[in-house]
Design a protein around this motif. Structure first.
Motif, PDB file in Angstrom:
ATOM      1  N   ASN A   1      70.807 116.542 -32.872  1.00  0.00           N
ATOM      2  CA  ASN A   1      70.456 114.787 -32.014  1.00  0.00           C
ATOM      3  C   ASN A   1      70.717 116.088 -30.401  1.00  0.00           C
ATOM      4  OD1 ASN A   1      71.387 112.747 -33.147  1.00  0.00           O
ATOM      5  ND2 ASN A   1      73.584 113.502 -32.816  1.00  0.00           N
ATOM      6  N   ALA A   2      71.282 116.551 -30.128  1.00  0.00           N
ATOM      7  CA  ALA A   2      70.721 117.585 -28.585  1.00  0.00           C
ATOM      8  C   ALA A   2      68.597 117.583 -28.776  1.00  0.00           C
ATOM      9  CB  ALA A   2      70.876 118.505 -28.449  1.00  0.00           C
ATOM     10  N   PHE A   3      68.169 118.275 -29.839  1.00  0.00           N
ATOM     11  CA  PHE A   3      66.927 118.558 -29.490  1.00  0.00           C
ATOM     12  C   PHE A   3      66.511 116.764 -29.659  1.00  0.00           C
ATOM     13  CE2 PHE A   3      67.674 122.508 -30.959  1.00  0.00           C
ATOM     14  CZ  PHE A   3      66.377 123.426 -30.110  1.00  0.00           C
ATOM     15  N   ARG A   4      66.759 116.053 -30.526  1.00  0.00           N
ATOM     16  CA  ARG A   4      65.565 114.253 -30.726  1.00  0.00           C
ATOM     17  C   ARG A   4      66.582 113.576 -29.287  1.00  0.00           C
ATOM     18  NH1 ARG A   4      66.892 112.078 -35.445  1.00  0.00           N
ATOM     19  NH2 ARG A   4      65.747 112.894 -36.635  1.00  0.00           N
ATOM     20  N   HIS A   5      67.449 113.809 -29.035  1.00  0.00           N
ATOM     21  CA  HIS A   5      67.723 112.945 -27.799  1.00  0.00           C
ATOM     22  C   HIS A   5      67.843 113.602 -26.392  1.00  0.00           C
ATOM     23  CE1 HIS A   5      68.179 110.111 -30.781  1.00  0.00           C
ATOM     24  NE2 HIS A   5      68.437 109.877 -31.120  1.00  0.00           N
ATOM     25  N   ALA A   6      67.894 114.698 -26.238  1.00  0.00           N
ATOM     26  CA  ALA A   6      68.255 115.831 -25.058  1.00  0.00           C
ATOM     27  C   ALA A   6      67.630 117.016 -24.266  1.00  0.00           C
ATOM     28  CB  ALA A   6      69.398 115.999 -25.163  1.00  0.00           C
ATOM     29  N   GLY A   7      66.259 117.076 -25.209  1.00  0.00           N
ATOM     30  CA  GLY A   7      65.442 117.898 -24.856  1.00  0.00           C
ATOM     31  C   GLY A   7      66.404 119.403 -25.556  1.00  0.00           C
ATOM     32  N   GLY A   8      67.326 119.387 -26.192  1.00  0.00           N
ATOM     33  CA  GLY A   8      67.134 120.694 -26.780  1.00  0.00           C
ATOM     34  C   GLY A   8      68.769 121.100 -26.242  1.00  0.00           C
ATOM     35  N   VAL A   9      69.386 122.155 -27.279  1.00  0.00           N
ATOM     36  CA  VAL A   9      70.632 122.708 -26.566  1.00  0.00           C
ATOM     37  C   VAL A   9      70.842 123.688 -25.102  1.00  0.00           C
ATOM     38  CG1 VAL A   9      72.100 124.571 -27.882  1.00  0.00           C
ATOM     39  CG2 VAL A   9      71.042 122.758 -29.073  1.00  0.00           C
ATOM     40  N   THR A  10      71.545 123.375 -24.717  1.00  0.00           N
ATOM     41  CA  THR A  10      71.256 124.222 -23.163  1.00  0.00           C
ATOM     42  C   THR A  10      73.171 125.407 -23.834  1.00  0.00           C
ATOM     43  OG1 THR A  10      72.933 122.652 -22.367  1.00  0.00           O
ATOM     44  CG2 THR A  10      70.166 122.577 -22.146  1.00  0.00           C
ATOM     45  N   GLY A  11      73.407 125.324 -24.390  1.00  0.00           N
ATOM     46  CA  GLY A  11      74.888 125.527 -24.524  1.00  0.00           C
ATOM     47  C   GLY A  11      75.267 125.829 -26.215  1.00  0.00           C
ATOM     48  N   PHE A  12      75.873 125.988 -27.149  1.00  0.00           N
ATOM     49  CA  PHE A  12      76.724 125.974 -28.581  1.00  0.00           C
ATOM     50  C   PHE A  12      78.306 127.515 -28.392  1.00  0.00           C
ATOM     51  CE2 PHE A  12      77.228 125.517 -32.533  1.00  0.00           C
ATOM     52  CZ  PHE A  12      76.958 126.141 -32.986  1.00  0.00           C
ATOM     53  N   ARG A  13      78.926 127.099 -28.780  1.00  0.00           N
ATOM     54  CA  ARG A  13      80.291 127.385 -29.172  1.00  0.00           C
ATOM     55  C   ARG A  13      80.868 127.626 -30.504  1.00  0.00           C
ATOM     56  NH1 ARG A  13      84.283 129.139 -23.747  1.00  0.00           N
ATOM     57  NH2 ARG A  13      84.030 127.354 -23.472  1.00  0.00           N
ATOM     58  N   VAL A  14      81.305 128.387 -31.140  1.00  0.00           N
ATOM     59  CA  VAL A  14      82.613 128.537 -31.919  1.00  0.00           C
ATOM     60  C   VAL A  14      83.378 128.364 -31.380  1.00  0.00           C
ATOM     61  CG1 VAL A  14      83.230 128.542 -34.193  1.00  0.00           C
ATOM     62  CG2 VAL A  14      80.405 128.031 -33.572  1.00  0.00           C
ATOM     63  N   ARG A  15      84.741 127.696 -32.021  1.00  0.00           N
ATOM     64  CA  ARG A  15      85.934 128.608 -31.151  1.00  0.00           C
ATOM     65  C   ARG A  15      87.063 127.833 -32.357  1.00  0.00           C
ATOM     66  NH1 ARG A  15      88.854 125.619 -27.220  1.00  0.00           N
ATOM     67  NH2 ARG A  15      87.555 124.267 -26.758  1.00  0.00           N
ATOM     68  N   PRO A  16      87.557 128.669 -32.958  1.00  0.00           N
ATOM     69  CA  PRO A  16      88.478 128.906 -34.510  1.00  0.00           C
ATOM     70  C   PRO A  16      89.792 128.368 -34.007  1.00  0.00           C
ATOM     71  CG  PRO A  16      86.656 130.708 -35.137  1.00  0.00           C
ATOM     72  CD  PRO A  16      86.462 129.945 -33.573  1.00  0.00           C
TER      73      PRO A  16
END
Length: 124
Positions: free
Chosen positions: A45-60
């Motif tokens: 959805n970030a690519f489709r509707h917002a031009g791409g991912v600007t940040g990504f984080r996984v927090r267990p």
């Protein structure tokens, strides 16, 4: 993974990062599948509707995982209940169904969506 990642992150890469972050935590296949589905939806959805991912984080977390996906758009996802006749909107519905809760932080530089997903089966 505790820090934001570079823009241009692809869904397949994000799913691999999540697999590695959760390895050895005893996560069941169904819970892992749910997490990977949410990751794929948010990144796509970030690519489709917002031009791409600007940040990504996984927090267990002790019994859950927080998935954070940022993009440069301040436009919020369509809420669940979008009419079936309207195109799109089903990915966000899926995210909200699978996640324990979601949070959206919006600002001048875009938004960050955080989805919290359980890693343990609910007690019966």
């Amino acid at each position: 993974m505790t820090g934001p990642l570079e823009a241009g992150l692809r869904s397949v890469d994000a799913r691999q990062i999540v697999r590695e972050a959760l390895a050895g935590r005893g996560v069941g296949q169904r819970a892992l599948d749910d997490v990977l589905t949410v990751v794929a939806e948010l990144v796509t959805n970030a690519f489709r509707h917002a031009g791409g991912v600007t940040g990504f984080r996984v927090r267990p977390l002790p019994d859950a995982v927080a998935i954070e996906v940022s993009d440069a758009s301040s436009v919020l996802p369509r809420s669940p209940g979008t009419p079936v006749s309207a195109p799109g909107g089903f990915g966000w519905l899926l995210v909200t169904k699978l996640a324990r809760r979601t949070e959206i932080r919006s600002g001048r530089d875009g938004k960050t969506i955080t989805a919290y997903l359980p890693l343990a089966a609910p007690a019966t």
